[in-house]
Design a protein around this motif. Structure first.
Motif, PDB file in Angstrom:
ATOM      1  N   LYS A 216       0.848  -1.193   0.000  1.00 54.58           N
ATOM      2  CA  LYS A 216       0.000   0.000   0.000  1.00 54.58           C
ATOM      3  C   LYS A 216       0.878   1.236   0.000  1.00 54.58           C
ATOM      4  CE  LYS A 216      -4.297  -1.490   1.156  1.00 54.58           C
ATOM      5  NZ  LYS A 216      -5.662  -1.059   1.376  1.00 54.58           N
ATOM      6  N   GLN A 217       0.479   2.214  -0.785  1.00 54.41           N
ATOM      7  CA  GLN A 217       1.136   3.516  -0.660  1.00 54.41           C
ATOM      8  C   GLN A 217       0.294   4.347   0.296  1.00 54.41           C
ATOM      9  OE1 GLN A 217       3.086   5.842  -3.887  1.00 54.41           O
ATOM     10  NE2 GLN A 217       1.370   7.246  -3.554  1.00 54.41           N
ATOM     11  N   LYS A 218       0.838   4.562   1.468  1.00 51.02           N
ATOM     12  CA  LYS A 218       0.072   5.260   2.499  1.00 51.02           C
ATOM     13  C   LYS A 218      -0.109   6.719   2.106  1.00 51.02           C
ATOM     14  CE  LYS A 218      -0.222   5.994   7.356  1.00 51.02           C
ATOM     15  NZ  LYS A 218       0.367   5.966   8.669  1.00 51.02           N
ATOM     16  N   LYS A 219       1.004   7.347   1.733  1.00 53.12           N
ATOM     17  CA  LYS A 219       0.974   8.621   1.029  1.00 53.12           C
ATOM     18  C   LYS A 219       2.214   8.656   0.158  1.00 53.12           C
ATOM     19  CE  LYS A 219       2.488  10.918   5.309  1.00 53.12           C
ATOM     20  NZ  LYS A 219       2.251  12.053   6.202  1.00 53.12           N
ATOM     21  N   PRO A 220       2.333   9.595  -0.741  1.00 48.16           N
ATOM     22  CA  PRO A 220       3.504   9.583  -1.620  1.00 48.16           C
ATOM     23  C   PRO A 220       4.790   9.481  -0.792  1.00 48.16           C
ATOM     24  CG  PRO A 220       1.937  11.221  -2.374  1.00 48.16           C
ATOM     25  CD  PRO A 220       1.418  10.696  -1.073  1.00 48.16           C
ATOM     26  N   GLY A 221       5.629   8.523  -1.138  1.00 50.75           N
ATOM     27  CA  GLY A 221       6.902   8.368  -0.421  1.00 50.75           C
ATOM     28  C   GLY A 221       6.869   7.330   0.680  1.00 50.75           C
ATOM     29  N   ILE A 222       5.701   6.806   1.004  1.00 49.28           N
ATOM     30  CA  ILE A 222       5.624   5.762   2.038  1.00 49.28           C
ATOM     31  C   ILE A 222       4.893   4.545   1.480  1.00 49.28           C
ATOM     32  CG2 ILE A 222       4.805   5.106   4.334  1.00 49.28           C
ATOM     33  CD1 ILE A 222       4.977   7.951   5.205  1.00 49.28           C
ATOM     34  N   ILE A 223       5.645   3.443   1.344  1.00 54.15           N
ATOM     35  CA  ILE A 223       5.048   2.187   0.900  1.00 54.15           C
ATOM     36  C   ILE A 223       5.324   1.127   1.961  1.00 54.15           C
ATOM     37  CG2 ILE A 223       5.108   0.365  -0.856  1.00 54.15           C
ATOM     38  CD1 ILE A 223       6.097   2.550  -2.839  1.00 54.15           C
ATOM     39  N   THR A 224       4.283   0.445   2.406  1.00 54.72           N
ATOM     40  CA  THR A 224       4.496  -0.714   3.271  1.00 54.72           C
ATOM     41  C   THR A 224       3.757  -1.896   2.675  1.00 54.72           C
ATOM     42  OG1 THR A 224       2.613  -0.147   4.684  1.00 54.72           O
ATOM     43  CG2 THR A 224       4.766   0.612   5.424  1.00 54.72           C
ATOM     44  N   GLY A 225       4.203  -3.081   3.014  1.00 56.06           N
ATOM     45  CA  GLY A 225       3.554  -4.257   2.455  1.00 56.06           C
ATOM     46  C   GLY A 225       4.063  -5.535   3.063  1.00 56.06           C
ATOM     47  N   GLN A 226       3.653  -6.595   2.468  1.00 57.25           N
ATOM     48  CA  GLN A 226       3.922  -7.914   3.002  1.00 57.25           C
ATOM     49  C   GLN A 226       4.106  -8.877   1.830  1.00 57.25           C
ATOM     50  OE1 GLN A 226       1.408  -9.038   6.610  1.00 57.25           O
ATOM     51  NE2 GLN A 226       0.596 -10.304   4.980  1.00 57.25           N
ATOM     52  N   VAL A 227       5.223  -9.582   1.830  1.00 51.87           N
ATOM     53  CA  VAL A 227       5.469 -10.590   0.810  1.00 51.87           C
ATOM     54  C   VAL A 227       5.050 -11.942   1.364  1.00 51.87           C
ATOM     55  CG1 VAL A 227       7.203 -11.721  -0.620  1.00 51.87           C
ATOM     56  CG2 VAL A 227       7.464  -9.304  -0.060  1.00 51.87           C
ATOM     57  N   CYS A 228       4.261 -12.675   0.628  1.00 53.25           N
ATOM     58  CA  CYS A 228       3.872 -14.033   1.018  1.00 53.25           C
ATOM     59  C   CYS A 228       4.556 -15.016   0.073  1.00 53.25           C
ATOM     60  CB  CYS A 228       2.355 -14.190   0.927  1.00 53.25           C
ATOM     61  SG  CYS A 228       1.788 -15.861   1.268  1.00 53.25           S
ATOM     62  N   ARG A 229       5.287 -15.955   0.624  1.00 49.77           N
ATOM     63  CA  ARG A 229       6.018 -16.924  -0.186  1.00 49.77           C
ATOM     64  C   ARG A 229       5.805 -18.332   0.349  1.00 49.77           C
ATOM     65  NH1 ARG A 229      10.140 -16.208  -3.470  1.00 49.77           N
ATOM     66  NH2 ARG A 229      10.837 -14.083  -3.873  1.00 49.77           N
ATOM     67  N   ALA A 230       5.780 -19.285  -0.543  1.00 52.72           N
ATOM     68  CA  ALA A 230       5.743 -20.684  -0.103  1.00 52.72           C
ATOM     69  C   ALA A 230       7.087 -21.065   0.502  1.00 52.72           C
ATOM     70  CB  ALA A 230       5.453 -21.591  -1.293  1.00 52.72           C
ATOM     71  N   LEU A 231       7.085 -21.930   1.488  1.00 57.31           N
ATOM     72  CA  LEU A 231       8.329 -22.529   1.938  1.00 57.31           C
ATOM     73  C   LEU A 231       8.908 -23.328   0.772  1.00 57.31           C
ATOM     74  CD1 LEU A 231       7.375 -23.776   5.521  1.00 57.31           C
ATOM     75  CD2 LEU A 231       7.960 -21.492   4.716  1.00 57.31           C
ATOM     76  N   LYS A 232      10.228 -23.488   0.790  1.00 55.44           N
ATOM     77  CA  LYS A 232      10.868 -24.106  -0.370  1.00 55.44           C
ATOM     78  C   LYS A 232      10.725 -25.628  -0.366  1.00 55.44           C
ATOM     79  CE  LYS A 232      14.532 -22.559  -3.265  1.00 55.44           C
ATOM     80  NZ  LYS A 232      15.418 -21.414  -3.449  1.00 55.44           N
TER      81      LYS A 232
END
Lengths: 436, 436
Positions: free
Chosen positions: B109-125
């Protein structure tokens, strides 16, 4: 100051060995002490808890003294500096916004008429958040543990924290607990606090999950009550890994290596770069900047023993190194961090670009700072709303749907030699009855 | 046959005590043996694994014999009855469809210009699925453990299962593994299999997660390697609780109580009802139906020791009882099951209505049958795609955004006495520089 400078390609296993070498041996001894304390708390409730508080914290409490009173919280909120309160509130709002994105809902699907399957998602009912006392008492950790529980919808969140030598809890901790929304706070620490929350006592309610960092006795107690309650991960010493390139700012890198090192002599700060020329510049900055740091000694010890500078030939090799280490914190101090992100397989929290230093995540931006350490980012995740919810599957079949499925199910049950399973289908279905 | 008939209101704690009484004591002894085996496997790899296989399974393997060959799988697929294969395939399709609903995605999500937060979801290998040998070898469990890993996107799924006395794995297990999509199958069981998958050997790859039920040594070994890898829950003896009313069919109830009891003398089958008159009818059905059951002795022992009939005054009391017990399996054998569902707080898997007997969930409908036992449905969830993924948080701040946040973050860092954290912000920001 960081004496270990290694060629990443040639020494890829040395890095993991260095990190692993931080784990203590002989945990058995602590485990036995924690087990003894748990047993006593389970058997004797409040009395055991009060005895241990007298013995370990030097405070003679009565049961009624364990819970922090509303008046103490009011006093704390007044005592804490206004700027600090405001900063806590701003941080709390960011943390709440981020964690709200993690919520999941119940769902159900009608596969075809007569067949409904689904999943109920519910918050755990009661959660306990452990907050260490003394110098390791971080109000930011209060926010990071209480808010996800709150967002999940946990009905009762209790905080457990040892009393200081005056039988009190620090103002900043109480203020953070109040802002985060803890329902009850108890002056109780150590393995006895974990036992009280796992089994319940006359005063402390039994909970469904215990989270938060603590000393070795707390960690051992958490491991031992796992299954009686849920726990979060067991945190080890902290790490940062910084990926930098030719144009990266050595002053920033040095500052961030130090900010991790100041936590703990066992913390590990690692630079990985394809620009060998950066290394002496970072070292020079370290020498300069450390002079003004109050935790100079801890930083020096940490960097000397567990600091690493790793050279690689290119960004791809740097990424391989990162995925091998699976660092708790990862800074991509490069120009194209969003291009690198998809190749990062293992890291607890990732900081993109030169203006995203790790402390912005420790305190403020929103993602959780309770993170998997010691390479466990390979399979563990940051603390999240997910930790405070649980799921139940559910199934509804109509008579007709069951009849349609009956031959398959009976065949499978009989194939496994479970004829009472087959009987349970047969007795309900005409097909089944016929085939009997 | 079920001798315990209790008044739920008066004896609410007796129920939980009965269930708890099934847990074995003196686990320390098994734990030590498992620890010794793990240590040896970690140090000696294949050689240790082969030695234990000779000792415990009576099979003299070479390392090359451990992996099941493609020809053995082809042979198994031909040997297994066609109806059974088809039933397995239908079950697998249902399980895959249900678990596909559990997938989560990365987000930012871009909270406001210049601030991005998020979450990467990955399978275990890499994941390992343990499948017990001998009489407890259930092809349905192969589907229930392999398919969620597959749906999550795990790259390599290995199956571990002990060889029988001819050094082979049963055809139905191989067929189920092939249908579910296991990538490699090893003839290896016990604590040594857990150790091999946790640490890796010359032949067995080190994995990120080990799931699936096993004997006490397997369970202890899984607990001991937790942290080195992820594990699923530790399963205890199984339970079913059936909520029934005046018009419920006693024949169905009796059949379902038996279908749980046939698993294990330690299994617990519980009826809770506001219609006391139902109880003698269910007892009569039990007496009748058990005559034809091949596992008659196990059923009798289980019902005699851990079977319960509980009377309550109304549906609300029944629900309270259910939430206290937190049963692994719950059947709502009532006319209005969907109205009851929202008040069920604690249960692993819920079966709605008289035509949804538990075996339809064991084998077929889609929801997982690896479920939390022994009241742990209070906080644990069924095995799911969630177990096979992990998350990383990420943050990006621009220079301007960092400047705007800097005073708050510096204030928080200094409040915690971490001035290298403050320094890391200050060195990047004009505001910070000014305030120095």
């Amino acid at each position: 100051m960081i004496k270990k400078i290694i060629d990443g390609r040639k020494n890829i296993n040395q890095v993991k060995e260095l990190l692993d070498s931080r784990s203590g041996d002989n945990l058995e001894e602590y485990r036995e002490i924690a087990a003894e304390i748990l047993k006593n708390v389970k058997a004797n409730g409040d009395q055991a808890v009060l005895d241990y508080t007298a013995r370990f914290d030097g405070i003679e409490f009565k049961a009624a003294d364990l819970e922090v009173q509303a008046s103490e919280i009011d006093k704390a909120l007044k005592a804490v500096d206004n700027d600090f309160l405001k900063a806590l509130e701003n941080a709390a709002a960011n943390i709440e916004a981020f964690h709200s994105e993690q919520k999941t809902s119940s769902w159900q699907k009608q596969k075809k008429p007569g067949i409904i399957t689904g999943q109920v998602c519910r918050a755990l009912k009661k959660a306990a958040v452990y907050v260490p006392g003394g110098r390791a008492a971080y109000p930011s950790s209060v926010l990071m543990t209480v808010i996800p529980a709150k967002v999940a919808g946990v009905e009762e969140i209790i905080m457990l924290t040892p009393p200081d030598k005056n039988g009190e809890v620090s103002d900043v901790i109480l203020a953070a607990a109040s802002i985060a929304g803890a329902d009850k706070i108890f002056k109780l620490g150590g393995a006895q606090a974990v036992g009280a929350a796992a089994y319940g006592t006359e005063t402390i309610p039994a909970v469904d999950i215990i989270v938060g960092p603590g000393n070795i006795y707390v960690s051992m107690a958490k491991e031992l009550v796992f299954g009686q309650v849920k726990i979060d991960m067991i945190a080890g010493p902290s790490e940062i890994m910084i990926m930098a390139e030719k144009d990266s700012n050595p002053a920033y890198i040095a500052a961030d290596l130090m900010s991790q090192a100041e936590h703990d002599p066992l913390a590990s700060s690692i630079l990985v770069t394809d620009a060998a020329e950066l290394i002496p510049e970072v070292e020079k900055e370290l020498e300069e900047q450390i002079k003004n740091m109050s935790k100079k000694d801890i930083i020096e010890e940490s960097l000397k023993n567990y600091g690493l500078m790793i050279t690689v030939n290119n960004q791809q090799e740097a990424v391989e190194m990162i995925n091998l280490v699976a660092p708790e914190h990862l800074e991509l101090a490069v120009k194209n961090p969003f291009e690198i992100l998809p190749s990062i397989e293992n890291a607890g929290s990732i900081f993109l670009g030169e203006y995203t230093p790790e402390p912005i995540g420790d305190y403020y931006a929103g993602p959780n700072h309770v993170l998997p350490t010691n390479s466990t980012a390979r399979f563990f995740s940051p603390l999240s709303v997910r930790d405070f919810v649980k799921y139940s599957g559910f199934i509804h079949y109509s008579k007709e749907a069951l009849e349609e499925a009956s031959q398959d199910v009976i065949c499978l049950a009989e194939g496994e030699g479970l004829d009472s399973h087959a009987n349970s289908i047969r007795i309900r279905t005409e097909k089944g009855e016929k085939s009997e």
